[in-house]
Structures are given as structure tokens and as C-alpha cells.
Design a protein around this motif. Structure first.
Motif, short mmCIF file in Angstrom:
data_model
loop_
_atom_site.label_atom_id
_atom_site.label_comp_id
_atom_site.label_asym_id
_atom_site.label_seq_id
_atom_site.Cartn_x
_atom_site.Cartn_y
_atom_site.Cartn_z
N GLY A 26 0.81 -1.22 0.00
CA GLY A 26 0.00 0.00 0.00
C GLY A 26 0.84 1.26 0.00
O GLY A 26 1.95 1.31 -0.51
N ASP A 27 0.25 2.31 0.61
CA ASP A 27 0.90 3.63 0.62
C ASP A 27 2.28 3.59 1.27
O ASP A 27 3.20 4.26 0.82
CB ASP A 27 0.04 4.65 1.40
N LEU A 28 2.40 2.80 2.34
CA LEU A 28 3.67 2.75 3.06
C LEU A 28 4.80 2.29 2.13
O LEU A 28 5.90 2.84 2.16
CB LEU A 28 3.56 1.83 4.28
N ALA A 29 4.52 1.30 1.29
CA ALA A 29 5.55 0.75 0.40
C ALA A 29 6.11 1.81 -0.53
O ALA A 29 7.28 1.76 -0.93
CB ALA A 29 4.97 -0.42 -0.40
N LYS A 30 5.28 2.81 -0.87
CA LYS A 30 5.70 3.83 -1.85
C LYS A 30 6.37 5.04 -1.20
O LYS A 30 6.87 5.91 -1.87
CB LYS A 30 4.47 4.32 -2.65
N GLN A 31 6.34 5.10 0.14
CA GLN A 31 6.88 6.28 0.82
C GLN A 31 8.38 6.16 1.04
O GLN A 31 8.86 5.11 1.48
CB GLN A 31 6.18 6.48 2.18
N PRO A 32 9.14 7.24 0.74
CA PRO A 32 10.58 7.21 1.03
C PRO A 32 10.81 7.14 2.54
O PRO A 32 10.05 7.70 3.31
CB PRO A 32 11.09 8.55 0.48
N VAL A 33 11.86 6.44 2.94
CA VAL A 33 12.21 6.38 4.36
C VAL A 33 12.84 7.72 4.75
O VAL A 33 13.81 8.15 4.15
CB VAL A 33 13.20 5.22 4.63
N ALA A 34 12.23 8.40 5.74
CA ALA A 34 12.66 9.75 6.12
C ALA A 34 13.46 9.72 7.42
O ALA A 34 13.26 8.83 8.26
CB ALA A 34 11.44 10.66 6.27
N PRO A 35 14.36 10.71 7.62
CA PRO A 35 15.21 10.73 8.82
C PRO A 35 14.42 10.69 10.13
O PRO A 35 14.81 9.99 11.06
CB PRO A 35 15.99 12.04 8.69
N ARG A 36 13.31 11.44 10.21
CA ARG A 36 12.58 11.44 11.49
C ARG A 36 11.86 10.12 11.72
O ARG A 36 11.62 9.74 12.86
CB ARG A 36 11.59 12.62 11.54
N ASP A 37 11.54 9.39 10.64
CA ASP A 37 10.97 8.04 10.81
C ASP A 37 11.96 7.17 11.59
O ASP A 37 11.61 6.49 12.55
CB ASP A 37 10.72 7.35 9.46
N ALA A 38 13.22 7.21 11.09
CA ALA A 38 14.27 6.40 11.73
C ALA A 38 14.48 6.84 13.17
O ALA A 38 14.66 6.01 14.07
CB ALA A 38 15.56 6.51 10.93
N ALA A 39 14.43 8.16 13.39
CA ALA A 39 14.64 8.68 14.76
C ALA A 39 13.53 8.22 15.70
O ALA A 39 13.79 7.87 16.85
CB ALA A 39 14.71 10.21 14.72
N VAL A 40 12.29 8.22 15.21
CA VAL A 40 11.16 7.78 16.04
C VAL A 40 11.31 6.30 16.39
O VAL A 40 11.11 5.89 17.53
CB VAL A 40 9.81 8.04 15.32
N MET A 41 11.69 5.48 15.39
CA MET A 41 11.86 4.05 15.65
C MET A 41 13.02 3.83 16.62
O MET A 41 12.92 3.02 17.53
CB MET A 41 12.09 3.29 14.33
N GLN A 42 14.12 4.57 16.42
CA GLN A 42 15.27 4.44 17.31
C GLN A 42 14.90 4.83 18.73
O GLN A 42 15.25 4.15 19.69
CB GLN A 42 16.43 5.32 16.82
#
Length: 259
Positions: A26-42
Motif C-alpha cells: 500500500g501507501d507505506l511501500a511507496k513512501q521514502p524512508v525519512a530521517p525522522r521516521d528512523a529517529a522515532v523508531m530508534q
């Protein structure tokens, strides 16, 4: 599915998307991985009570986000829509002899790892364990002088829901008091006139109609509420989530050592 697959090099125009590094749709598959995404997961991996092994989702996301940022596909402060709307989550399922740690982004599983666990009889929670009310009261010692804001109110509400098992805010309870304090504080300009966490939480146990020992799951629910409502997507040092996380760890240790 392998989460450790190497991130394939791409042209500068083509950012690394979630679908390139994880088995998502879906939509998630098409979204670029963003720096704040990684920061939130970290941040979730760091503050979460589950020990996430190296090579978890945050590592993969960090690597992809760094490449996307250096290629100019995303900005340093970018956050993808899926993470902004639905956040990330880390959950743990205990099975006989092993535990499964599942990480999700925007409601879709991106990493699932199994870790061996020594078999031990499940010791029942002892009454000596720290309760949710006591953990809220402990926040007064670490952050009592801080004015209550909406982020604190959300974390306190999540804690009350966990303690009482009721989804609605208890009239006259600690969450209702925190919510009205946050609303009032938003209108008051001078800090010394604002309602502080100590005003709300010093008698939290008495204000809860029901209470229970803090579990890892309770703490994760409160951590999630605090992360989602904080403008910087981080938990507060010494705040409500930190107090519950500390209490859950102590409870976990006491139940592990108690035979």
C-alpha cells in the motif's frame, strides 16, 4: 522474510522506499524512508522495554534515510505520512522458551525476530510491586516542577486507562485533572502561575478508582501516548513514561528474582 537484506544502491532521483527494504504494501511501500521516521523508531527501541537486537528496524531505516537525505530526496526534518499518522510500535510476545519481538511502522510489520528465553515458572505479580499510581507519584520527584502540558495529560490518561481498565476518563480522576490543567496552562503565559505535575500527581494513588502493578505492556502504552503527543516525538526525561518504564523494569526484575 529477511530484514537484513542490503539496501540496493539507487540513482539520486530514486529514493529508497519502505517497499525496497521491508515486506510492506500500500501507501507505506511507496513512501521514502525519512530521517525522522528512523529517529522515532530508534527512540522507541531505546525507551521501549523490549531489548531489540542489533539489526532491528531502526538500523535499516537509519541507513535508508541517510542515503535518501544525502541524495536530496528527503530533508533532515522530514517525517513520512504513515509514521506521522499511525506511528511506530514495538511489541513482545512471550512463548515457551522464546520471545518474538515485532516492530511495525504505520500499522504494518517491518521486522519480526525470535529470541531464546530461559524457561522459568511464571511468577505471579507480588503485591510489593510498584503500582501505576505509585509510578505516577514518583514522577513528582523527577519532574514535579514542570508545568502540565497536553503531552503529559495524554501519558497520564493512558496510565489511568491501564490502571482502571476503563476507556473513559474517570470524572474527578487524575487524567481529568491533568487534561484541565493542560488546557488552562496553554492559556497562561507565566510559568509560575501554571499548574505543575506535582499538583496533579502527588496523590495519584488516591485519585485512581482502581490500581495495579505496572507491567511492561502498561509502560509501552504510556510511552506510545507520550511519543505521539510530543512535538519532538520523544519522551520527557524523568516524565510520566520514564517513571512507568522504570517501575515496569523494577517489577520485571523482582518477578524474575522471586521464586
Amino acid at each position: 522474510m529477511s530484514q537484513e537484506q542490503s539496501i540496493r544502491p539507487q540513482s539520486e532521483q530514486e529514493p529508497i522506499k519502505y517497499g525496497d527494504v521491508f515486506d510492506v504494501k500500500g501507501d507505506l511501500a511507496k513512501q521514502p524512508v525519512a530521517p525522522r521516521d528512523a529517529a522515532v523508531m530508534q527512540s522507541s527501541e531505546n525507551v521501549g522495554l523490549v531489548q531489540v537486537a542489533k539489526g532491528g528496524a531502526a538500523t535499516v531505516m537509519q541507513s535508508a534515510a541517510t542515503q535518501n537525505e544525502s541524495g536530496g530526496a528527503v530533508g533532515h526534518a522530514d517525517l513520512s505520512g504513515s509514521v506521522g499518522d499511525r506511528g511506530v510500535s514495538i511489541t513482545e510476545t512471550n512463548l515457551p522458551g522464546r520471545r518474538i519481538i515485532t516492530e511495525a511502522v504505520g500499522g504494518q510489520v517491518v521486522s519480526q525476530k525470535s529470541q531464546p528465553m530461559p524457561l522459568s515458572p511464571e511468577s505471579l505479580l507480588e503485591r510489593t510491586n510498584i503500582t501505576i499510581g505509585e509510578a505516577l507519584e514518583a514522577t513528582v520527584l523527577t519532574a514535579g516542577n514542570r508545568p502540565v502540558d497536553y503531552c503529559d495529560a495524554a501519558a497520564i490518561q493512558a496510565a489511568e486507562v491501564r490502571a482502571t481498565g476503563r476507556t473513559n476518563i474517570v470524572p474527578g480522576g487524575v487524567a481529568a485533572a491533568a487534561q484541565s490543567a493542560a488546557t488552562r496552562n496553554a492559556r497562561v503565559t507565566r510559568d509560575e502561575e501554571k499548574t505543575k505535575l506535582s499538583d496533579i500527581l502527588s496523590a495519584a494513588t488516591a485519585k485512581l478508582p482502581a490500581d495495579k502493578p505496572v507491567t511492561r505492556r502498561d509502560a509501552e502504552g504510556v510511552i506510545g501516548a507520550e511519543l505521539r503527543n510530543d512535538p519532538n516525538l520523544s519522551t520527557r526525561p524523568g516524565g510520566v513514561a520514564a517513571s512507568l518504564a522504570a517501575a515496569a523494569r523494577l517489577n520485571q526484575n523482582s518477578s524474575n528474582h522471586h521464586n
